[in-house]
Write an enzyme that holds these catalytic residues in place. Structure first.
Site, PDB file in Angstrom:
ATOM      1  N   GLY A  18       0.819  -1.225   0.000  1.00  0.00           N
ATOM      2  CA  GLY A  18       0.000   0.000   0.000  1.00  0.00           C
ATOM      3  C   GLY A  18       0.847   1.266   0.000  1.00  0.00           C
ATOM      4  O   GLY A  18       0.574   2.212  -0.754  1.00  0.00           O
ATOM      5  N   VAL A 124      -5.271  -7.337  -4.901  1.00  0.00           N
ATOM      6  CA  VAL A 124      -3.897  -7.851  -4.837  1.00  0.00           C
ATOM      7  C   VAL A 124      -3.774  -8.921  -3.745  1.00  0.00           C
ATOM      8  O   VAL A 124      -2.902  -9.781  -3.786  1.00  0.00           O
ATOM      9  CB  VAL A 124      -2.901  -6.687  -4.562  1.00  0.00           C
ATOM     10  CG1 VAL A 124      -1.462  -7.168  -4.543  1.00  0.00           C
ATOM     11  CG2 VAL A 124      -3.062  -5.586  -5.604  1.00  0.00           C
ATOM     12  N   ASN A 126      -3.946 -12.081  -1.279  1.00  0.00           N
ATOM     13  CA  ASN A 126      -3.903 -13.519  -1.553  1.00  0.00           C
ATOM     14  C   ASN A 126      -4.800 -14.325  -0.624  1.00  0.00           C
ATOM     15  O   ASN A 126      -5.093 -13.861   0.470  1.00  0.00           O
ATOM     16  CB  ASN A 126      -2.452 -14.011  -1.377  1.00  0.00           C
ATOM     17  CG  ASN A 126      -1.616 -13.779  -2.623  1.00  0.00           C
ATOM     18  OD1 ASN A 126      -2.083 -14.009  -3.725  1.00  0.00           O
ATOM     19  ND2 ASN A 126      -0.380 -13.336  -2.424  1.00  0.00           N
ATOM     20  N   ARG A 157       8.476 -11.225 -13.547  1.00  0.00           N
ATOM     21  CA  ARG A 157       9.523 -12.099 -12.978  1.00  0.00           C
ATOM     22  C   ARG A 157      10.125 -12.980 -14.067  1.00  0.00           C
ATOM     23  O   ARG A 157      11.347 -13.126 -14.172  1.00  0.00           O
ATOM     24  CB  ARG A 157       8.913 -12.983 -11.873  1.00  0.00           C
ATOM     25  CG  ARG A 157       8.635 -12.208 -10.606  1.00  0.00           C
ATOM     26  CD  ARG A 157       8.005 -13.055  -9.511  1.00  0.00           C
ATOM     27  NE  ARG A 157       7.904 -12.260  -8.290  1.00  0.00           N
ATOM     28  CZ  ARG A 157       6.981 -12.409  -7.354  1.00  0.00           C
ATOM     29  NH1 ARG A 157       6.044 -13.343  -7.470  1.00  0.00           N
ATOM     30  NH2 ARG A 157       6.980 -11.647  -6.280  1.00  0.00           N
ATOM     31  N   HIS A 181      -2.581 -17.662  -9.625  1.00  0.00           N
ATOM     32  CA  HIS A 181      -1.391 -17.114  -8.960  1.00  0.00           C
ATOM     33  C   HIS A 181      -0.943 -18.108  -7.890  1.00  0.00           C
ATOM     34  O   HIS A 181      -1.075 -17.884  -6.694  1.00  0.00           O
ATOM     35  CB  HIS A 181      -1.749 -15.766  -8.331  1.00  0.00           C
ATOM     36  CG  HIS A 181      -0.568 -15.035  -7.774  1.00  0.00           C
ATOM     37  ND1 HIS A 181       0.589 -14.831  -8.479  1.00  0.00           N
ATOM     38  CD2 HIS A 181      -0.375 -14.436  -6.561  1.00  0.00           C
ATOM     39  CE1 HIS A 181       1.437 -14.151  -7.726  1.00  0.00           C
ATOM     40  NE2 HIS A 181       0.878 -13.910  -6.558  1.00  0.00           N
TER      41      HIS A 181
HETATM   42  N1  LIG Z   1      -1.077 -10.576  -6.047  1.00  0.00           N
HETATM   43  C1  LIG Z   1       0.220 -10.607  -5.858  1.00  0.00           C
HETATM   44  O1  LIG Z   1       0.981 -10.794  -6.803  1.00  0.00           O
HETATM   45  C2  LIG Z   1       0.778 -10.385  -4.476  1.00  0.00           C
HETATM   46  C3  LIG Z   1       2.158 -10.228  -4.277  1.00  0.00           C
HETATM   47  C4  LIG Z   1       2.622 -10.009  -2.984  1.00  0.00           C
HETATM   48  C5  LIG Z   1       1.737  -9.944  -1.915  1.00  0.00           C
HETATM   49  N2  LIG Z   1       0.411 -10.116  -2.144  1.00  0.00           N
HETATM   50  C6  LIG Z   1      -0.578 -10.062  -1.052  1.00  0.00           C
HETATM   51  O2  LIG Z   1      -0.917  -8.699  -0.778  1.00  0.00           O
HETATM   52  C7  LIG Z   1      -1.399  -8.593   0.571  1.00  0.00           C
HETATM   53  C8  LIG Z   1      -0.732  -7.414   1.260  1.00  0.00           C
HETATM   54  O3  LIG Z   1       0.667  -7.594   1.372  1.00  0.00           O
HETATM   55  P1  LIG Z   1       1.569  -6.527   2.169  1.00  0.00           P
HETATM   56  O4  LIG Z   1       2.979  -7.000   2.062  1.00  0.00           O
HETATM   57  O5  LIG Z   1       1.221  -5.145   1.766  1.00  0.00           O
HETATM   58  O6  LIG Z   1       1.029  -6.793   3.657  1.00  0.00           O
HETATM   59  P2  LIG Z   1       1.124  -5.818   4.938  1.00  0.00           P
HETATM   60  O7  LIG Z   1       0.894  -6.665   6.133  1.00  0.00           O
HETATM   61  O8  LIG Z   1       2.364  -5.000   4.882  1.00  0.00           O
HETATM   62  O9  LIG Z   1      -0.127  -4.823   4.725  1.00  0.00           O
HETATM   63  C9  LIG Z   1      -1.448  -5.259   4.800  1.00  0.00           C
HETATM   64  C10 LIG Z   1      -2.247  -4.154   5.458  1.00  0.00           C
HETATM   65  O10 LIG Z   1      -3.633  -4.508   5.435  1.00  0.00           O
HETATM   66  C11 LIG Z   1      -4.217  -3.902   6.563  1.00  0.00           C
HETATM   67  N3  LIG Z   1      -5.551  -4.421   6.862  1.00  0.00           N
HETATM   68  C12 LIG Z   1      -5.912  -5.535   7.556  1.00  0.00           C
HETATM   69  N4  LIG Z   1      -7.253  -5.631   7.632  1.00  0.00           N
HETATM   70  C13 LIG Z   1      -7.755  -4.556   6.969  1.00  0.00           C
HETATM   71  C14 LIG Z   1      -9.069  -4.101   6.692  1.00  0.00           C
HETATM   72  N5  LIG Z   1     -10.157  -4.775   7.116  1.00  0.00           N
HETATM   73  N6  LIG Z   1      -9.211  -2.953   5.999  1.00  0.00           N
HETATM   74  C15 LIG Z   1      -8.137  -2.262   5.566  1.00  0.00           C
HETATM   75  N7  LIG Z   1      -6.860  -2.660   5.791  1.00  0.00           N
HETATM   76  C16 LIG Z   1      -6.684  -3.786   6.486  1.00  0.00           C
HETATM   77  C17 LIG Z   1      -3.202  -4.183   7.660  1.00  0.00           C
HETATM   78  O11 LIG Z   1      -3.412  -3.359   8.810  1.00  0.00           O
HETATM   79  C18 LIG Z   1      -1.895  -3.916   6.936  1.00  0.00           C
HETATM   80  O12 LIG Z   1      -1.451  -2.587   7.114  1.00  0.00           O
HETATM   81  C19 LIG Z   1      -1.138  -9.970   1.212  1.00  0.00           C
HETATM   82  O13 LIG Z   1      -2.339 -10.719   1.217  1.00  0.00           O
HETATM   83  C20 LIG Z   1      -0.120 -10.606   0.276  1.00  0.00           C
HETATM   84  O14 LIG Z   1      -0.181 -12.013   0.298  1.00  0.00           O
HETATM   85  C21 LIG Z   1      -0.084 -10.327  -3.407  1.00  0.00           C
END
Ligand SMILES: NC(=O)c1ccc[n+]([C@@H]2O[C@H](COP(=O)([O-])OP(=O)(O)OC[C@H]3O[C@@H](n4cnc5c(N)ncnc54)[C@H](O)[C@@H]3O)[C@@H](O)[C@H]2O)c1
EC number: 1.1.1.37
Length: 314
Positions: A18, A124, A126, A157, A181
């Site tokens: 984010g 995004v 998972n 990648r 994915h």
């Molecule tokens: N699609 C892809 O290619 C890909 C790649 C990497 C990571 N991801 C996924 O993206 C997600 C986020 O990863 P990240 O590294 O930013 O994680 P992160 O833990 O750094 O950030 C996630 C944020 O979501 C917030 N959150 C939790 N519940 C919430 C809600 N109800 N409303 C709003 N915000 C809320 C948390 O407080 C946290 O700040 C994970 O699920 C990860 O697996 C997807």
């Protein structure tokens, strides 16, 4: 003279991805950003917003970031990117995140339905394909306004490893990764080229097999290195490419999880395939012609996605 108002971008989840999304959105002039997170993370999102707004002075960016824990601030967003959810830790599969992230998605998708029903929404979080399925069902948004980001990153990648193996510019690598994915995503070697030359003429089979394996395990490789979470620079840049194509009506053809309605014999599931993204959201869902071996690999990937999606209770 009529003024075009700046677009509004709602970033749901202000964590690792984010924060990078907010920075990229401002640097690319996509619009004003609302970085939303839960009340426990208020300081973090307000801090990131302030930090980015101060950085804007250095290069003169015109877009601003607001950190918020109130959905009212997200209301009316043109684009929403969802990263709310828990990332993987070493040893975990993306599917291990289903229960906890589905709970979060129920909250997020319900709020999108209420506060930003006209947004183009990119998920995004998972496990990607199941989360975007849940998002679509709960929010009730039209199918063209919902997509999942995975293919741009997985393809990026793949391209990166090809460019490294050949010592060539990544700009000249054209490649595609189809399917879910997960670890059985389908990098399409036969459809990949470097400067117009088929990839199969440039690298031996063993090298290509190693690149395919590393691409499939690309997310896990980073989880193993970071130890506390998963990739964030790549996912952020990949999601921004999709948002940019929507905002500026670029009509780029990018791989993304879109609702399939008969393509590859699949209906009712979100699954990775090339799509055209423009002002109409997902304007076209494109099918790739596959040979028997590629079809078998895609079917394997689909069965993994189907198993997870079928266990989703809404
Ligand atoms: N699609 C892809 O290619 C890909 C790649 C990497 C990571 N991801 C996924 O993206 C997600 C986020 O990863 P990240 O590294 O930013 O994680 P992160 O833990 O750094 O950030 C996630 C944020 O979501 C917030 N959150 C939790 N519940 C919430 C809600 N109800 N409303 C709003 N915000 C809320 C948390 O407080 C946290 O700040 C994970 O699920 C990860 O697996 C997807």
């Amino acid at each position: 003279m009529a003024q075009n108002r700046k677009k509004k971008i709602g970033l749901i989840g202000g964590g690792q991805i984010g924060g990078n999304l907010a920075l990229l959105a401002v640097q690319k002039g996509l619009g004003d950003v609302v970085l939303y997170d839960i009340p426990a993370a208020e300081g973090m999102v307000k801090g990131k917003a302030l930090d980015i707004n101060q950085l804007s002075a250095v290069d003169g960016y015109d877009c601003r970031v607001t950190g918020s824990t109130d959905w009212k601030d997200v209301a009316g967003s043109d684009v929403i990117i969802i990263t709310a959810g828990v990332p993987r830790k070493p040893g975990m599969s993306r599917e291990d995140l289903l229960e906890i992230n589905l709970k979060i998605m129920k909250d997020v998708a319900g709020n999108i339905k209420q506060h930003a029903p006209d947004a183009f929404v990119i998920n995004v979080a998972n496990p990607l394909d199941a989360m975007v399925y849940a998002l679509h069902k709960i929010s009730g948004l039209p199918k063209n306004m919902v997509a999942g980001m995975a293919g741009v990153l997985d393809t990026s990648r793949f391209k990166c490893f090809v460019a490294e193996a050949l010592g060539c510019s990544i700009r000249d690598v054209e490649a595609l990764v189809l399917g879910g994915h997960g670890d059985d995503m389908v990098p399409l070697v036969r459809h990949s080229t470097v400067g117009g030359v088929p990839l199969t003429e440039l690298l031996p089979k063993e090298k290509l097999d190693a690149i395919i394996k590393r691409t499939r395990e690309g997310g896990a490789e980073l989880v193993g290195l970071y130890k506390t979470g998963s990739a964030y620079f790549g996912p952020a840049a990949s999601s921004i490419a999709m948002a940019e194509s929507y905002i500026f009506d670029r009509k780029r053809v990018l791989p993304a999880a879109a609702l399939l309605e008969g393509q590859y014999g699949i209906s009712g599931y979100f699954f990775g395939t090339p799509v055209q993204i423009g002002a109409g959201g997902v304007e076209k869902v494109i099918t790739v012609d596959l040979n028997a071996a590629e079809k078998a690999e895609l079917e394997k990937s689909f069965q993994s996605v189907k198993k997870t999606v079928d266990s989703v209770t809404l």
